[in-house]
Structure formats: structure tokens, C-alpha cells
Design a protein around this motif. Structure first.
Motif, PDB file in Angstrom:
ATOM      1  N   PRO A   1     -17.807  -9.440  34.133  1.00 47.21           N
ATOM      2  CA  PRO A   1     -18.253  -8.214  33.801  1.00 47.21           C
ATOM      3  C   PRO A   1     -19.217  -7.382  34.612  1.00 47.21           C
ATOM      4  O   PRO A   1     -19.949  -8.121  35.283  1.00 47.21           O
ATOM      5  CB  PRO A   1     -18.947  -8.478  32.227  1.00 47.21           C
ATOM      6  CG  PRO A   1     -19.296  -9.850  32.352  1.00 47.21           C
ATOM      7  CD  PRO A   1     -18.168 -10.650  33.155  1.00 47.21           C
ATOM      8  N   GLN A   2     -19.072  -5.880  34.563  1.00 51.59           N
ATOM      9  CA  GLN A   2     -20.206  -5.293  35.417  1.00 51.59           C
ATOM     10  C   GLN A   2     -21.451  -5.147  34.592  1.00 51.59           C
ATOM     11  O   GLN A   2     -21.217  -5.338  33.431  1.00 51.59           O
ATOM     12  CB  GLN A   2     -19.507  -4.044  35.777  1.00 51.59           C
ATOM     13  CG  GLN A   2     -18.206  -4.079  36.670  1.00 51.59           C
ATOM     14  CD  GLN A   2     -17.791  -2.778  36.866  1.00 51.59           C
ATOM     15  OE1 GLN A   2     -18.298  -1.778  36.319  1.00 51.59           O
ATOM     16  NE2 GLN A   2     -16.888  -2.749  37.825  1.00 51.59           N
TER      17      GLN A   2
ATOM     18  N   GLN B   1     -21.764  -3.125  31.216  1.00 53.00           N
ATOM     19  CA  GLN B   1     -20.433  -2.649  30.628  1.00 53.00           C
ATOM     20  C   GLN B   1     -20.468  -2.969  29.102  1.00 53.00           C
ATOM     21  O   GLN B   1     -21.135  -3.991  28.688  1.00 53.00           O
ATOM     22  CB  GLN B   1     -19.605  -3.661  31.336  1.00 53.00           C
ATOM     23  CG  GLN B   1     -18.299  -3.519  30.876  1.00 53.00           C
ATOM     24  CD  GLN B   1     -17.159  -4.456  31.519  1.00 53.00           C
ATOM     25  OE1 GLN B   1     -17.319  -5.342  32.142  1.00 53.00           O
ATOM     26  NE2 GLN B   1     -16.037  -4.128  31.374  1.00 53.00           N
TER      27      GLN B   1
ATOM     28  N   MET C   1     -10.199  -7.382  36.538  1.00 54.51           N
ATOM     29  CA  MET C   1     -11.728  -7.594  36.385  1.00 54.51           C
ATOM     30  C   MET C   1     -11.925  -8.872  35.513  1.00 54.51           C
ATOM     31  O   MET C   1     -11.596  -8.857  34.618  1.00 54.51           O
ATOM     32  CB  MET C   1     -12.316  -6.531  36.006  1.00 54.51           C
ATOM     33  CG  MET C   1     -13.756  -6.473  35.887  1.00 54.51           C
ATOM     34  SD  MET C   1     -14.681  -5.427  34.941  1.00 54.51           S
ATOM     35  CE  MET C   1     -14.163  -3.920  35.703  1.00 54.51           C
TER      36      MET C   1
ATOM     37  N   HIS D   1     -15.313  -8.282  27.430  1.00 55.28           N
ATOM     38  CA  HIS D   1     -15.226  -7.083  27.818  1.00 55.28           C
ATOM     39  C   HIS D   1     -13.398  -6.771  27.967  1.00 55.28           C
ATOM     40  O   HIS D   1     -12.740  -7.501  28.173  1.00 55.28           O
ATOM     41  CB  HIS D   1     -15.728  -7.109  29.255  1.00 55.28           C
ATOM     42  CG  HIS D   1     -17.128  -7.452  29.225  1.00 55.28           C
ATOM     43  ND1 HIS D   1     -18.171  -6.675  28.796  1.00 55.28           N
ATOM     44  CD2 HIS D   1     -17.468  -8.692  29.475  1.00 55.28           C
ATOM     45  CE1 HIS D   1     -19.223  -7.361  29.181  1.00 55.28           C
ATOM     46  NE2 HIS D   1     -18.853  -8.608  29.086  1.00 55.28           N
ATOM     47  N   SER D   2     -13.313  -5.296  27.988  1.00 49.81           N
ATOM     48  CA  SER D   2     -11.942  -5.097  28.197  1.00 49.81           C
ATOM     49  C   SER D   2     -11.674  -3.815  29.435  1.00 49.81           C
ATOM     50  O   SER D   2     -12.720  -3.312  29.514  1.00 49.81           O
ATOM     51  CB  SER D   2     -11.232  -4.459  26.789  1.00 49.81           C
ATOM     52  OG  SER D   2     -11.912  -3.381  26.585  1.00 49.81           O
ATOM     53  N   THR D   3     -10.739  -3.978  29.808  1.00 46.92           N
ATOM     54  CA  THR D   3     -10.262  -3.079  31.070  1.00 46.92           C
ATOM     55  C   THR D   3      -8.957  -2.445  30.893  1.00 46.92           C
ATOM     56  O   THR D   3      -7.995  -3.376  30.528  1.00 46.92           O
ATOM     57  CB  THR D   3     -10.329  -3.610  32.385  1.00 46.92           C
ATOM     58  OG1 THR D   3     -11.586  -4.380  32.587  1.00 46.92           O
ATOM     59  CG2 THR D   3     -10.059  -2.873  33.552  1.00 46.92           C
ATOM     60  N   SER D   4      -8.755  -1.317  30.754  1.00 42.72           N
ATOM     61  CA  SER D   4      -7.570  -0.611  30.578  1.00 42.72           C
ATOM     62  C   SER D   4      -6.703  -0.437  31.776  1.00 42.72           C
ATOM     63  O   SER D   4      -7.325  -0.247  32.833  1.00 42.72           O
ATOM     64  CB  SER D   4      -7.956   0.917  29.972  1.00 42.72           C
ATOM     65  OG  SER D   4      -8.378   0.825  28.525  1.00 42.72           O
ATOM     66  N   TYR D   5      -5.400  -0.908  31.684  1.00 42.35           N
ATOM     67  CA  TYR D   5      -4.569  -0.751  32.880  1.00 42.35           C
ATOM     68  C   TYR D   5      -3.442   0.421  32.848  1.00 42.35           C
ATOM     69  O   TYR D   5      -2.921   0.840  33.536  1.00 42.35           O
ATOM     70  CB  TYR D   5      -3.969  -1.998  33.504  1.00 42.35           C
ATOM     71  CG  TYR D   5      -5.172  -3.029  33.831  1.00 42.35           C
ATOM     72  CD1 TYR D   5      -5.515  -2.893  35.285  1.00 42.35           C
ATOM     73  CD2 TYR D   5      -5.549  -3.979  32.944  1.00 42.35           C
ATOM     74  CE1 TYR D   5      -6.587  -3.696  35.600  1.00 42.35           C
ATOM     75  CE2 TYR D   5      -6.662  -4.850  33.510  1.00 42.35           C
ATOM     76  CZ  TYR D   5      -7.386  -4.610  34.758  1.00 42.35           C
ATOM     77  OH  TYR D   5      -8.150  -5.412  35.288  1.00 42.35           O
TER      78      TYR D   5
ATOM     79  N   ASN E   1      -6.983   1.987  36.932  1.00 44.53           N
ATOM     80  CA  ASN E   1      -7.713   0.482  37.489  1.00 44.53           C
ATOM     81  C   ASN E   1      -6.758  -0.265  38.197  1.00 44.53           C
ATOM     82  O   ASN E   1      -7.057  -1.589  37.956  1.00 44.53           O
ATOM     83  CB  ASN E   1      -8.329  -0.014  36.260  1.00 44.53           C
ATOM     84  CG  ASN E   1      -9.505   0.804  35.622  1.00 44.53           C
ATOM     85  OD1 ASN E   1     -10.376   1.578  36.363  1.00 44.53           O
ATOM     86  ND2 ASN E   1      -9.601   1.143  34.321  1.00 44.53           N
TER      87      ASN E   1
END
Length: 140
Positions: free
Chosen positions: A4-5, A8, A1, A125-129, A137
Motif C-alpha cells: 500500500p502507498q 492510501q 501494486m 487495499h484495492s486497485t482497479s485495473y 493502472n
């Protein structure tokens, strides 16, 4: 991503170096035993979702520096004492938090402990994978 959404959470990170008259261990004790207990009520007041202290002990960094040079010779091991992550519901919450006079009171003794001009701050922003050893995700 990459973008940012809407709505978020926003992550604020800051690196801290201790003042040279303090040991790394004393500095971390100050943060965990003195600073954090004073900060928790202000965190709650401003809806802090998460606060994480990532401690970077010199002994671990020193031992890994040589090993890392074999695999990634152009990389440098960061030499700060800790990396703090805050997660807020919005940028507005960060602004309210940073300008709160009660937060300023909590920070009063940091001038005795933190080498403030060396601090590095980032917003994002952070997104975990990977969570709990399982991929999340991931598009495929």
C-alpha cells in the motif's frame, strides 16, 4: 501494486449470513431499508469514502454452481447472503468507527438478523485495473 502507498484508503470487507429464520429477500430488505439509513450518519461522521453492498442471491449462486463446476471444478461458490465493502481514509478512522457508541446502537438489531459468528472480515487495499470498460493502472 502489492504494497500500500502512504495515505492510501483502507478497505474493510465483511461477509454476512442471515439467521435461518429469515429469507434472503427479507434479510436484504432489512439491510437496505432499516440498517443503511441508520448507518449513513455514522458513515459521514467517520469519513467513510464508500460503502457497497454486494448481494449474493441463492437463486443466482445455485444456477451458476453447476456451470462453474464445468470450468473450475475445484472452486466453491460462496454461500453467504452479502458482502459489504467499506472504504475508509485510514486504519485510525476504522478504529474510531468501530468503537463509536453510536455505531454500537446502529448494530443493536443485527443480532436478530445476522449469523454473527459466521462473519468473515478482511482489511486491505484495492486497485482497479478496469473502470467503465477501460484498462487503468496497467504498467504497459
Amino acid at each position: 501494486m502489492t504494497e500500500p502507498q502512504e495515505n492510501q484508503p483502507v478497505k474493510l470487507t465483511i461477509t454476512h449470513y442471515r439467521k435461518p429464520e429469515h429469507t434472503h429477500e427479507a434479510f436484504i430488505r432489512w439491510i437496505t431499508d432499516e440498517h443503511v439509513p441508520l448507518a449513513i450518519p455514522i458513515f459521514r461522521k467517520h469519513g467513510v469514502i464508500e460503502y457497497t453492498l454486494f448481494v449474493t442471491p441463492p437463486s443466482l449462486n445455485d444456477s451458476m454452481r453447476e456451470s462453474l463446476a464445468e470450468y473450475q471444478p475445484s472452486w466453491q461458490v460462496a454461500d453467504f447472503d452479502c458482502f459489504i465493502e467499506y472504504q475508509f481514509p485510514s486504519m485510525e478512522a476504522i478504529s474510531a468507527f468501530m468503537t463509536d457508541p453510536e455505531w454500537a446502537e446502529v448494530l443493536e438489531d443485527q443480532v436478530d438478523w445476522v449469523d454473527i459468528p459466521k462473519a468473515l472480515v478482511s482489511f486491505g487495499h484495492s486497485t482497479s485495473y478496469m473502470l467503465n470498460g477501460k484498462p487503468v493502472n496497467v504498467p504497459r
